[in-house]
Design a protein around this motif. Structure first.
Motif, PDB file in Angstrom:
ATOM      1  N   LEU A 153      -0.603 -30.879 -44.526  1.00  0.00           N
ATOM      2  CA  LEU A 153      -1.319 -31.576 -45.589  1.00  0.00           C
ATOM      3  C   LEU A 153      -2.442 -32.437 -45.015  1.00  0.00           C
ATOM      4  O   LEU A 153      -2.310 -32.986 -43.918  1.00  0.00           O
ATOM      5  CB  LEU A 153      -0.370 -32.483 -46.371  1.00  0.00           C
ATOM      6  N   ASN A 156      -4.547 -37.973 -46.495  1.00  0.00           N
ATOM      7  CA  ASN A 156      -4.335 -38.783 -47.686  1.00  0.00           C
ATOM      8  C   ASN A 156      -3.187 -38.256 -48.534  1.00  0.00           C
ATOM      9  O   ASN A 156      -2.404 -39.020 -49.105  1.00  0.00           O
ATOM     10  CB  ASN A 156      -5.619 -38.866 -48.515  1.00  0.00           C
ATOM     11  N   GLN A 157      -3.037 -36.916 -48.610  1.00  0.00           N
ATOM     12  CA  GLN A 157      -1.923 -36.329 -49.351  1.00  0.00           C
ATOM     13  C   GLN A 157      -0.599 -36.611 -48.646  1.00  0.00           C
ATOM     14  O   GLN A 157       0.421 -36.898 -49.293  1.00  0.00           O
ATOM     15  CB  GLN A 157      -2.129 -34.823 -49.509  1.00  0.00           C
ATOM     16  N   ARG A 158      -0.615 -36.513 -47.340  1.00  0.00           N
ATOM     17  CA  ARG A 158       0.584 -36.799 -46.538  1.00  0.00           C
ATOM     18  C   ARG A 158       1.056 -38.227 -46.801  1.00  0.00           C
ATOM     19  O   ARG A 158       2.244 -38.479 -47.038  1.00  0.00           O
ATOM     20  CB  ARG A 158       0.227 -36.607 -45.059  1.00  0.00           C
ATOM     21  N   LEU A 161       2.364 -38.793 -50.502  1.00  0.00           N
ATOM     22  CA  LEU A 161       3.681 -38.194 -50.726  1.00  0.00           C
ATOM     23  C   LEU A 161       4.779 -39.021 -50.074  1.00  0.00           C
ATOM     24  O   LEU A 161       5.825 -39.291 -50.680  1.00  0.00           O
ATOM     25  CB  LEU A 161       3.698 -36.772 -50.175  1.00  0.00           C
ATOM     26  N   ALA A 188      -3.611 -36.757 -55.514  1.00  0.00           N
ATOM     27  CA  ALA A 188      -3.180 -36.386 -54.164  1.00  0.00           C
ATOM     28  C   ALA A 188      -1.708 -35.994 -54.158  1.00  0.00           C
ATOM     29  O   ALA A 188      -1.311 -35.031 -53.480  1.00  0.00           O
ATOM     30  CB  ALA A 188      -3.424 -37.551 -53.202  1.00  0.00           C
ATOM     31  N   LEU A 189      -0.884 -36.722 -54.913  1.00  0.00           N
ATOM     32  CA  LEU A 189       0.534 -36.396 -55.009  1.00  0.00           C
ATOM     33  C   LEU A 189       0.740 -35.002 -55.587  1.00  0.00           C
ATOM     34  O   LEU A 189       1.542 -34.211 -55.077  1.00  0.00           O
ATOM     35  CB  LEU A 189       1.254 -37.422 -55.884  1.00  0.00           C
ATOM     36  N   ARG A 191      -1.326 -32.443 -55.657  1.00  0.00           N
ATOM     37  CA  ARG A 191      -1.778 -31.401 -54.727  1.00  0.00           C
ATOM     38  C   ARG A 191      -0.782 -31.232 -53.584  1.00  0.00           C
ATOM     39  O   ARG A 191      -0.492 -30.105 -53.172  1.00  0.00           O
ATOM     40  CB  ARG A 191      -3.171 -31.738 -54.190  1.00  0.00           C
ATOM     41  N   ALA A 192      -0.257 -32.348 -53.072  1.00  0.00           N
ATOM     42  CA  ALA A 192       0.705 -32.269 -51.975  1.00  0.00           C
ATOM     43  C   ALA A 192       1.973 -31.551 -52.411  1.00  0.00           C
ATOM     44  O   ALA A 192       2.511 -30.704 -51.692  1.00  0.00           O
ATOM     45  CB  ALA A 192       1.042 -33.674 -51.478  1.00  0.00           C
TER      46      ALA A 192
END
Length: 339
Positions: A153, A156-158, A161, A188-189, A191-192
């Motif tokens: 990921l 920012n997504q990492r 989450l 972002a959440l 998409r992750a």
């Protein structure tokens, strides 16, 4: 997968002392949170060494800025802000880490003299010391498959989450922490989660271990150790599932299926390695084995690998990741030689 832990409010005197430049007071404030902050850095970065560096840098930043901490948020939240931003900086500089299974298909034949891939940043094991039964029960969200999936990921997504699903921060808190908006955090959440869901990684090893029970887990680990120590191919094959995988970073090749894994095992660790000594350890909250290799049974044995096991519901071994290299042993409190 939440690992939210209650935070004991810091002693007012320690906070005031730390703001005044008292290093010992600052250390006391950090003590209850150091372990979970380190685990967060490992999840973000996929390496104990990188987590050590990031935590050290984060705590230095926190120490330099403690006089600006006004107490409007919790100390825990503020420290996670500093640690997450430090890790995001590291992600920008160093990129992401991987396992061999992330980079290409399984090898179609045994590779006897493969060269280590020194260009790839490899994921590393995470020591979870203590009683194994206790560790399998405790949710530290450091299962190897989960951490490996996180590395795919964007930073920012990492972070979003982990902060939301694992650590229990709200979208508004994360937005403040990451200097963005709640809408961006929620995006972002989403998409992750879609990315992790599409890859269908196995994140439930903890449940399997809990269902098997410590005695059954120990039985499998002991049988695996003894099979390698004795060079017993029949005993080893009996422990493996049909679709077992085995990878050995930093070697780029890996094997899938009992036949391929056994072909490799017979060709290399069971016949080309004269003597093994082994110790059970716990890595990534999973059963693992530390391997030492010697030229003969009475020779000095040298640190070789930390092998993390994934177990199936019936107690057999569904996956092995052997992290080759003596550099992994220090984090587990193990020596590089066994005489």
């Amino acid at each position: 997968m939440s690992e939210v832990s209650p935070e004991r409010a810091p002693e007012p005197d320690d906070l005031a002392l730390a703001r005044g430049g008292d290093g010992a007071a600052f250390t006391r404030l950090l003590a209850p949170l150091r372990r979970e902050l380190h685990a967060h850095c490992y999840r973000m970065l996929g390496s104990v060494h990188d987590a050590d560096d990031a935590l050290q840098e984060a705590l230095l930043r926190a120490w330099r800025g403690i006089d600006r901490f006004e107490g409007r948020s919790s100390l825990r939240g503020w420290l996670y802000t500093v640690a997450t931003r430090t890790c995001l900086d590291a992600v920008e500089r160093r990129g992401r880490r991987a396992l061999p299974v992330d980079l290409g298909p399984a090898a179609e034949r045994v590779v006897l003299d493969g060269r280590p891939d020194t260009e790839t940043a490899w994921l590393g094991p995470y020591p979870t010391p203590g009683d194994p039964a206790e560790r399998y029960e405790r949710d530290e969200a450091v299962e190897l498959a989960f951490v490996a999936a996180l590395q795919q990921l964007p930073g920012n997504q990492r972070a979003a989450l982990l902060l939301f699903d694992v650590l229990g921060f709200s979208a508004a808190e994360i937005a403040d922490l990451m200097d963005t908006t709640p809408g961006s955090v929620n995006s972002a959440l989403a998409r992750a989660r879609r990315r992790l869901s599409s890859e269908e990684p196995e994140f439930e090893q903890r449940r399997t271990l809990r269902a098997l029970g410590d005695a059954r887990v120990r039985e499998t680990v002991t049988a695996y150790r003894r099979a390698l120590e004795r060079g017993d191919a029949d005993a080893l094959v009996a422990l493996l599932t049909e679709d077992v995988t085995w990878s050995m970073p930093p070697l780029p090749h890996w094997y899938r299926g009992r036949a391929a894994v056994m072909e490799f095992a017979v060709a290399v660790p069971l016949t080309r390695c004269p003597s093994w000594r082994t110790l059970p350890v716990v890595a990534n909250s999973q059963p693992a084995v530390a391997f030492y290799l010697g030229s003969s049974a009475d020779a000095v044995h040298t640190a070789w690998s930390i092998t993390v096991l994934e177990l199936a519901d019936d107690g057999r071994i569904a996956g092995l990741v052997s992290f080759l290299g003596a550099e992994h042993f220090a984090a587990f409190g193990l020596p590089e030689q066994w005489s």
